[in-house]
Design a protein around this motif. Structure first.
Motif, PDB file in Angstrom:
ATOM      1  N   UNK A  17       8.103   2.369  -2.046  1.00  0.00           N
ATOM      2  CA  UNK A  17       8.670   3.374  -1.146  1.00  0.00           C
ATOM      3  C   UNK A  17       9.628   4.300  -1.903  1.00  0.00           C
ATOM      4  N   UNK A  18      10.454   3.739  -2.779  1.00  0.00           N
ATOM      5  CA  UNK A  18      11.424   4.563  -3.505  1.00  0.00           C
ATOM      6  C   UNK A  18      10.781   5.396  -4.602  1.00  0.00           C
ATOM      7  N   UNK A  19       9.738   4.864  -5.240  1.00  0.00           N
ATOM      8  CA  UNK A  19       9.208   5.520  -6.434  1.00  0.00           C
ATOM      9  C   UNK A  19       8.047   6.470  -6.163  1.00  0.00           C
ATOM     10  N   UNK A  20       7.336   6.322  -5.039  1.00  0.00           N
ATOM     11  CA  UNK A  20       6.135   7.119  -4.805  1.00  0.00           C
ATOM     12  C   UNK A  20       6.358   8.086  -3.652  1.00  0.00           C
ATOM     13  N   UNK A  21       6.437   9.367  -3.972  1.00  0.00           N
ATOM     14  CA  UNK A  21       6.538  10.395  -2.934  1.00  0.00           C
ATOM     15  C   UNK A  21       5.262  10.437  -2.096  1.00  0.00           C
ATOM     16  N   UNK A  22       4.131  10.225  -2.745  1.00  0.00           N
ATOM     17  CA  UNK A  22       2.846  10.297  -2.048  1.00  0.00           C
ATOM     18  C   UNK A  22       2.746   9.227  -0.955  1.00  0.00           C
ATOM     19  N   UNK A  23       3.025   7.975  -1.317  1.00  0.00           N
ATOM     20  CA  UNK A  23       2.931   6.898  -0.326  1.00  0.00           C
ATOM     21  C   UNK A  23       4.013   7.032   0.735  1.00  0.00           C
ATOM     22  N   UNK A  24       5.189   7.521   0.364  1.00  0.00           N
ATOM     23  CA  UNK A  24       6.247   7.697   1.352  1.00  0.00           C
ATOM     24  C   UNK A  24       5.864   8.761   2.373  1.00  0.00           C
ATOM     25  N   UNK A  25       5.264   9.857   1.908  1.00  0.00           N
ATOM     26  CA  UNK A  25       4.825  10.905   2.835  1.00  0.00           C
ATOM     27  C   UNK A  25       3.720  10.408   3.741  1.00  0.00           C
ATOM     28  N   UNK A  26       2.749   9.679   3.167  1.00  0.00           N
ATOM     29  CA  UNK A  26       1.651   9.151   3.983  1.00  0.00           C
ATOM     30  C   UNK A  26       2.184   8.156   5.012  1.00  0.00           C
ATOM     31  N   UNK A  30       1.780   8.677   8.956  1.00  0.00           N
ATOM     32  CA  UNK A  30       1.032   7.709   9.766  1.00  0.00           C
ATOM     33  C   UNK A  30       1.928   7.099  10.839  1.00  0.00           C
ATOM     34  N   UNK A  31       3.192   6.812  10.492  1.00  0.00           N
ATOM     35  CA  UNK A  31       4.103   6.224  11.480  1.00  0.00           C
ATOM     36  C   UNK A  31       4.348   7.184  12.636  1.00  0.00           C
ATOM     37  N   UNK A 219      -4.190   9.576   8.432  1.00  0.00           N
ATOM     38  CA  UNK A 219      -3.646   9.000   7.207  1.00  0.00           C
ATOM     39  C   UNK A 219      -4.471   9.374   5.986  1.00  0.00           C
ATOM     40  N   UNK A 220      -5.802   9.328   6.120  1.00  0.00           N
ATOM     41  CA  UNK A 220      -6.660   9.678   4.988  1.00  0.00           C
ATOM     42  C   UNK A 220      -6.513  11.155   4.624  1.00  0.00           C
ATOM     43  N   UNK A 221      -6.464  12.018   5.651  1.00  0.00           N
ATOM     44  CA  UNK A 221      -6.303  13.455   5.385  1.00  0.00           C
ATOM     45  C   UNK A 221      -4.942  13.727   4.730  1.00  0.00           C
ATOM     46  N   UNK A 222      -3.887  13.067   5.241  1.00  0.00           N
ATOM     47  CA  UNK A 222      -2.555  13.259   4.663  1.00  0.00           C
ATOM     48  C   UNK A 222      -2.521  12.788   3.218  1.00  0.00           C
ATOM     49  N   UNK A 223      -3.145  11.632   2.960  1.00  0.00           N
ATOM     50  CA  UNK A 223      -3.192  11.098   1.600  1.00  0.00           C
ATOM     51  C   UNK A 223      -3.883  12.085   0.656  1.00  0.00           C
TER      52      UNK A 223
END
Length: 535
Positions: A17-26, A30-31, A219-223
């Protein structure tokens, strides 16, 4: 073991969560979409449920009204016939009510005589087989139907037991019947809503499946979108790290004419400019180093000649007139100082050029401190200063360059003797599992906060007017600071006017270890007070 596994997973997710902007945005997208879709799903599910149930209730009320009319017609027809058979009329009315409801497969019926009436219960109550009026029809519903005087219908939701032990939803609709010669009866129709429940479950399942698929799709489109945006940023970060590591030739590929391409071009232009400046500065540094080396080399030959001639004159100073003898002494002193200054300048040039090598070996720092104290004993005796060593015991051994650490200690001790006003000087040595600390504490004149900020500057002195016994070059503390940094350590100072000064050297016990704290306070808490030092 299970707890540690879950904890490891949580730590991994937190790190991601802290290191990946991509996963944090997704995750955030999604939430938020899940919350929005959940609210929409609940509203739609409630609306479908309410509309479907109300529609089924309206159908049941219409069917019950038809059944009531059909049953009442049967009773009225039996009263007009020549032979009044109420039992037969009851059966006929029941059949007529079932047929009029238009849902014979899912409908149960009960015709019950209203309690509290005089006369015999003729005809007897009629109920569908398997229907228990006591459990299916509540007393509240019966009271509402009994009190009805305008032919109004009343209904109630109930739970119907199945043969397999399950429960189906249902509704009971009640109304009044007037039976000739027998009084008032109540007609109850029980409708099983299992088919409606099945339809509702299918619709809700389809709805939630569609909404869940929508969340996954979002989620897939955002990713995908975030990856298209983050990938160039990640490439720029990796390129920046390579530039910081010294790979000045790396660049970001330039593709297209969009904002990312503009960023790449700007970044590459900045990298080109930095490369030119760094190359220029490196060339200047090499020129400077070569100049200092050449000058020092050229100066050593005449300096050696001057020193030899000066030594001859210095040895014969007793035969000279007083003025000439004093001049000879000054010449001897200044030649020695010039040699020290030349050596210090060469050392600083090596630091500036990054051409310093260390000879690291395990060293007992207490022994090193004792050697440094012995080397300044003559100077301390001339000033009447007592040198004390406080080493309580512990680890002490560290991987250091003993020559450089000895030079730091000699500089600190010489400064303490010069500014200690003849009072005792205490040297503290202590260590822990990761670091070793050496503190030199004097009780002399001290320094102001402004002086402490500049104490490590080159060629700076706290009080230029004071007579120094060591004849220093003004580079001792600057070189000491560089030596400490070269070991990955700290050299810090504390001072107060009239209370003396304390220099603390903290070094890692193992080379390459990052130290976070010093084993000694600054100044050490065990330090003697000024009054104790005077005593």
């Amino acid at each position: 073991m299970r707890y540690l596994t879950w904890r490891a997973w949580l730590l991994r997710l937190e790190r991601l969560w802290r290191s990946s902007l991509q996963w944090r945005t997704v995750a955030i997208s999604v939430a938020l979409c899940t919350v929005a879709v959940g609210v929409i799903g609940l509203v739609m599910s409630y609306s479908i449920n309410t509309n479907l149930f109300n529609s089924r209730v309206n159908d049941a009320l219409a069917a019950s009204e038809r059944s009531n009319i059909a049953a009442q017609v049967r009773f009225d027809a039996a009263q007009q016939s020549s032979s009044l058979d109420l039992e037969t009329a009851m059966s006929a009315a029941s059949n007529a009510a079932i047929q009029a409801s238009l849902t014979p497969a899912g409908t149960e019926i009960a015709i019950l005589r209203t309690p509290g009436q005089s006369g015999p219960r003729i005809p007897v109550d009629l109920t569908t087989r398997g229907l228990d009026p006591e459990t299916t029809i509540s007393p509240e519903l019966r009271e509402s139907v009994e009190s009805s005087s305008d032919g109004r219908q009343y209904w109630q939701s109930v739970s119907l037991d199945r043969d397999d032990g399950g429960v189906d939803p249902g509704i009971v609709v009640g109304s009044l019947l007037d039976v000739p010669t027998s009084g008032q009866y109540e007609l109850y129709l029980v409708y099983n809503l299992s088919d409606t429940q099945q339809v509702l479950s299918f619709v809700q399942g389809t709805l939630w499946l569609g909404l869940s698929s929508l969340v996954v799709l979002i989620g897939a489109v955002t990713f995908t979108v975030v990856r298209l945006i983050v990938a160039p940023v990640r490439l720029a970060a990796e390129t920046s790290e390579k530039l910081a590591a010294g790979q000045l030739e790396v660049r970001i590929p330039e593709r297209g004419e969009d904002v990312i391409a503009t960023l790449a071009r700007s970044f590459n232009g900045m990298a080109d400019s930095l490369q030119k400046q760094i190359t220029k500065l490196a060339a200047l540094s090499q020129v400077q180093q070569r100049f200092v080396s050449d000058v020092s080399h050229e100066l050593r030959t005449p300096l050696t000649t001057i020193r030899l001639a000066g030594d001859v004159l210095y040895d014969q100073r007793d035969t000279f007139p007083p003025a000439t003898a004093r001049t000879t002494e000054l010449l001897h002193t200044q030649v020695q100082r010039f040699e020290l200054l030349l050596a210090d300048l060469l050392e600083m040039s090596r630091y500036d050029a990054g051409a310093v090598d260390m000879e690291v070996e395990p060293t007992n720092l207490v022994r090193l401190v004792e050697d440094a104290i012995d080397s300044v004993q003559t100077l301390s005796a001339s000033k009447g200063t007592e040198l004390r060593l406080d080493a309580p015991g512990g680890y002490f051994q560290a991987d250091v360059d003993s020559r450089r650490i000895r030079r730091i200690l000699q500089n600190l001790l010489a400064n303490a003797i010069d500014h200690g006003e003849g009072r005792p000087i205490v040297v503290y040595v202590d260590s822990n599992a990761t670091a070793v600390a050496i503190a030199v504490r004097d009780y002399g004149i001290g320094m102001t906060s402004a002086a402490m900020e500049r104490v490590f500057d080159r060629f700076w002195r706290a009080d230029p007017s004071r007579q120094r016994s060591t004849g220093g070059t003004g580079l001792g503390l600057a070189i000491s600071l560089e030596d400490a940094a070269l070991h990955g350590g700290w050299l810090e100072v504390w001072s107060a006017p009239g209370e003396g000064s304390c220099f603390r050297l903290t070094l890692p016990r193992v080379r390459g270890t990052v130290i976070t704290e010093s084993p000694l306070e600054l100044p050490p808490v065990e330090a003697a007070t000024k009054e104790d030092a005077d005593v």
